[in-house]
Design an enzyme around this catalytic site. Structure first.
Site, PDB file in Angstrom:
ATOM      1  N   MET A 128     -70.621 -76.853 -51.207  1.00 36.74           N
ATOM      2  CA  MET A 128     -71.998 -76.875 -51.710  1.00 36.74           C
ATOM      3  C   MET A 128     -72.999 -76.547 -50.604  1.00 36.74           C
ATOM      4  O   MET A 128     -74.062 -77.159 -50.517  1.00 36.74           O
ATOM      5  CB  MET A 128     -72.313 -78.248 -52.329  1.00 36.74           C
ATOM      6  CG  MET A 128     -71.437 -78.556 -53.523  1.00 36.74           C
ATOM      7  SD  MET A 128     -71.549 -80.260 -54.112  1.00 36.74           S
ATOM      8  CE  MET A 128     -70.427 -81.110 -53.024  1.00 36.74           C
TER       9      MET A 128
ATOM     10  N   ASP B 117     -66.344 -78.005 -66.558  1.00 32.61           N
ATOM     11  CA  ASP B 117     -67.627 -77.599 -65.981  1.00 32.61           C
ATOM     12  C   ASP B 117     -67.564 -76.196 -65.415  1.00 32.61           C
ATOM     13  O   ASP B 117     -66.587 -75.477 -65.576  1.00 32.61           O
ATOM     14  CB  ASP B 117     -68.160 -78.633 -64.984  1.00 32.61           C
ATOM     15  CG  ASP B 117     -67.087 -79.121 -64.062  1.00 32.61           C
ATOM     16  OD1 ASP B 117     -66.333 -78.270 -63.569  1.00 32.61           O
ATOM     17  OD2 ASP B 117     -66.994 -80.349 -63.845  1.00 32.61           O
TER      18      ASP B 117
ATOM     19  N   LYS C 130     -73.559 -77.107 -65.478  1.00 35.76           N
ATOM     20  CA  LYS C 130     -74.931 -76.653 -65.435  1.00 35.76           C
ATOM     21  C   LYS C 130     -75.035 -75.293 -66.124  1.00 35.76           C
ATOM     22  O   LYS C 130     -74.337 -74.364 -65.763  1.00 35.76           O
ATOM     23  CB  LYS C 130     -75.341 -76.470 -63.976  1.00 35.76           C
ATOM     24  CG  LYS C 130     -76.685 -77.066 -63.658  1.00 35.76           C
ATOM     25  CD  LYS C 130     -77.019 -76.868 -62.194  1.00 35.76           C
ATOM     26  CE  LYS C 130     -76.428 -77.955 -61.317  1.00 35.76           C
ATOM     27  NZ  LYS C 130     -76.770 -77.860 -59.918  1.00 35.76           N
TER      28      LYS C 130
END
Ligand code: SAH
Length: 473
Positions: free
Chosen positions: A382, A247, A269
């Site tokens: 995050m 990822d 993403k």
């Protein structure tokens, strides 16, 4: 002229070491490990040697060569600091046909001692024929990193099964293929992972005609970004994989270290796209492994720290897919180290908590009061999107406005940037600096140490708003 490489069986054979110092002690240790019966000729003994003598593991002959004659041992090692003795001993041994090694004097030797990578019973000997012992040691260090620590266990495992396999598979070609399958496949992986019991079962089944399915999943932590922070095991499995699912957090230099032939599948993403849903990743892992592939699931940091690794292995286990989990350096450790922030410096923090600042998660309720304890460092993963809200909440729950905090972008990579401020001004400073994900937030007194330690690690420019409270960087 090159040397003739051999491995000697010294079991119960007499060997003599001349010299009683620290170097002699190392040579004696090597000989004893090979089962030799060791005599030491020296006027005095180093404490290590004296202890061996007291324990009856060596025999000491007090004195010097030539007064003390080595007799006719199987070999002699000279480790004295007296050049004349070393030379005389070399001549003596050569005239008697006794193999002689004089430490650090290749010209006086009839045999030399290699640098050894020891995974007994597997041993790799490296020699530069005395041309450059340092080079030989460098080569040794490189080989050390290539060979799993449990290579010796693998050799012993194979030895334990050798007879039974020979009885069962009489055709030599078939037997070779069988062993290749064992050593390249899941059986060896189990042994290297310290799961000999499982390996035995798999091998037993394989002999009965039911080879283990080859497919498995390696859930590997790739660390925060710098490829030098990979573990040996991570690298080994990266070199073994048939396919890799990775990822966004896996940096290109790390991906470059995956076996070139491996198929690469991006599951993170993409810009303006959503990440591949977790259920789909799980399904792909299972499907690829069921096709017999070695599937590398490569994740940033550590797979079990905000990495959803737990969910993935849950599904693998439910489908009976074998897997290994390899820890990685999590962003908190990596970023803190590369930014000069000692997370639990004992004068400033007795605990360190890792929390997610993902808005969806914090919306579910965060116990802010526990995050504002004194003497505590809080690391927020995050946390970029919700940064202003996080800082406000921490202040509302008791942390002072001037409480130090830092945001680290792309920690441990050449693109690392660090913004240091306080809770009242952090969000504003980060916005002004234009930091981009991934970023890690560190809140706590320990942040001040970065400045005090004069740390200007990787980043070209330190963006430090802390020295000018209230000001923009
Ligand atoms: N399993 C990972 C974390 C995955 S969650 C680990 O153990 O590190 C993703 C978050 O990790 C990012 O939003 C960011 O907060 C943090 N992160 C991961 N790598 C980072 C890096 N190199 N620099 C800064 N933050 C990082």
């Amino acid at each position: 002229m090159g040397f003739y490489p051999v491995f000697l069986k010294l079991d119960a054979l007499p060997c003599t070491v001349v010299g009683g110092g620290a170097v002699a002690a190392r040579k004696v240790a090597g000989l004893l490990a090979a089962g030799a019966v060791v005599d030491v000729i020296a006027p005095q003994l180093h404490p290590t040697l004296a202890a061996l003598r007291d324990g009856g593991q060596i025999r000491w002959r007090a004195g010097r060569f030539p007064e003390e004659d080595p007799g006719r041992p199987y070999l002699v090692i000279a480790a004295t600091d007296d050049a004349a003795i070393n030379r005389a001993l070399s001549e003596h041994c050569r005239s008697q046909g006794i193999p002689i090694n004089v430490v650090d004097e290749p010209a006086l030797c009839t045999f030399i001692l290699p640098a050894v990578v020891d995974r007994t019973p597997v041993q790799i000997a490296i020699s530069s024929a005395g041309a450059s012992p340092i080079l030989a040691r460098r080569i040794k260090a490189r080989i050390e990193t290539l060979l799993p620590a449990r290579t010796g266990a693998l050799a012993r495992f194979a030895q334990g099964w050798r007879e039974r396999v020979r009885e069962r598979i009489t055709d030599p070609v078939g037997r070779r293929q069988f062993w290749e399958g064992v050593l390249d496949g899941p059986v060896a992986e189990r042994v290297l992972d310290g799961r000999e019991g499982e390996a035995d079962t798999l091998l037993q089944n394989a002999l009965a005609g039911n080879p283990p399915p080859r497919g498995e999943v390696y859930l590997v932590g790739a660390g925060p970004g710098d490829p030098d922070l990979l573990t040996f095991r991570a690298l080994r499995l990266m070199q073994l994989a048939d396919v890799v699912l990775y990822d966004r957090l896996v940096t290109p230099p790390i991906l470059d270290l995956v076996r070139k032939e491996a198929e690469r599948i991006y599951v993170g993403k993409a810009r303006s796209h959503h990440a591949v849903p977790q259920e789909e990743i799980n399904a792909r892992l299972i499907n690829l492994a069921q096709q017999g592939k070695r599937v590398l699931r490569l994740k940033g940091g550590d797979p079990f720290i905000f990495g959803r690794g737990g969910e993935e292995i849950d599904q693998l286990a439910a489908h009976g897919i074998p897997f290994q989990v390899v820890p990685g350096i999590t962003a908190a450790s990596g970023c803190a180290a590369y930014a000069g922030i000692p997370l639990t410096h004992r004068d400033h923090a007795h605990s360190c908590v890792f929390v997610t600042g993902h808005p969806q998660q914090t919306a579910l309720g965060v116990d802010w009061a526990t995050l504002t304890q004194p003497m505590q460092t809080v690391v927020i993963y995050m946390g970029l999107q919700g940064l202003a809200g996080i800082c406000d909440a921490l202040m509302q729950h008791g942390l002072p406005a001037h409480h130090p905090a830092a945001v680290i972008q792309q920690g441990s990579t050449p693109a690392q940037r660090v913004v240091v401020s306080d809770l009242a001004h952090l969000a504003e400073a980060v916005k002004a600096a234009g930091l981009k994900a991934p970023t890690l937030v560190i809140v706590g007194e320990v942040v001040r140490l970065r400045e005090r330690l004069g740390w200007f690690g990787l980043e070209n420019q330190s963006e430090n708003a802390f020295t000018a409270p209230g000001g923009n960087p």
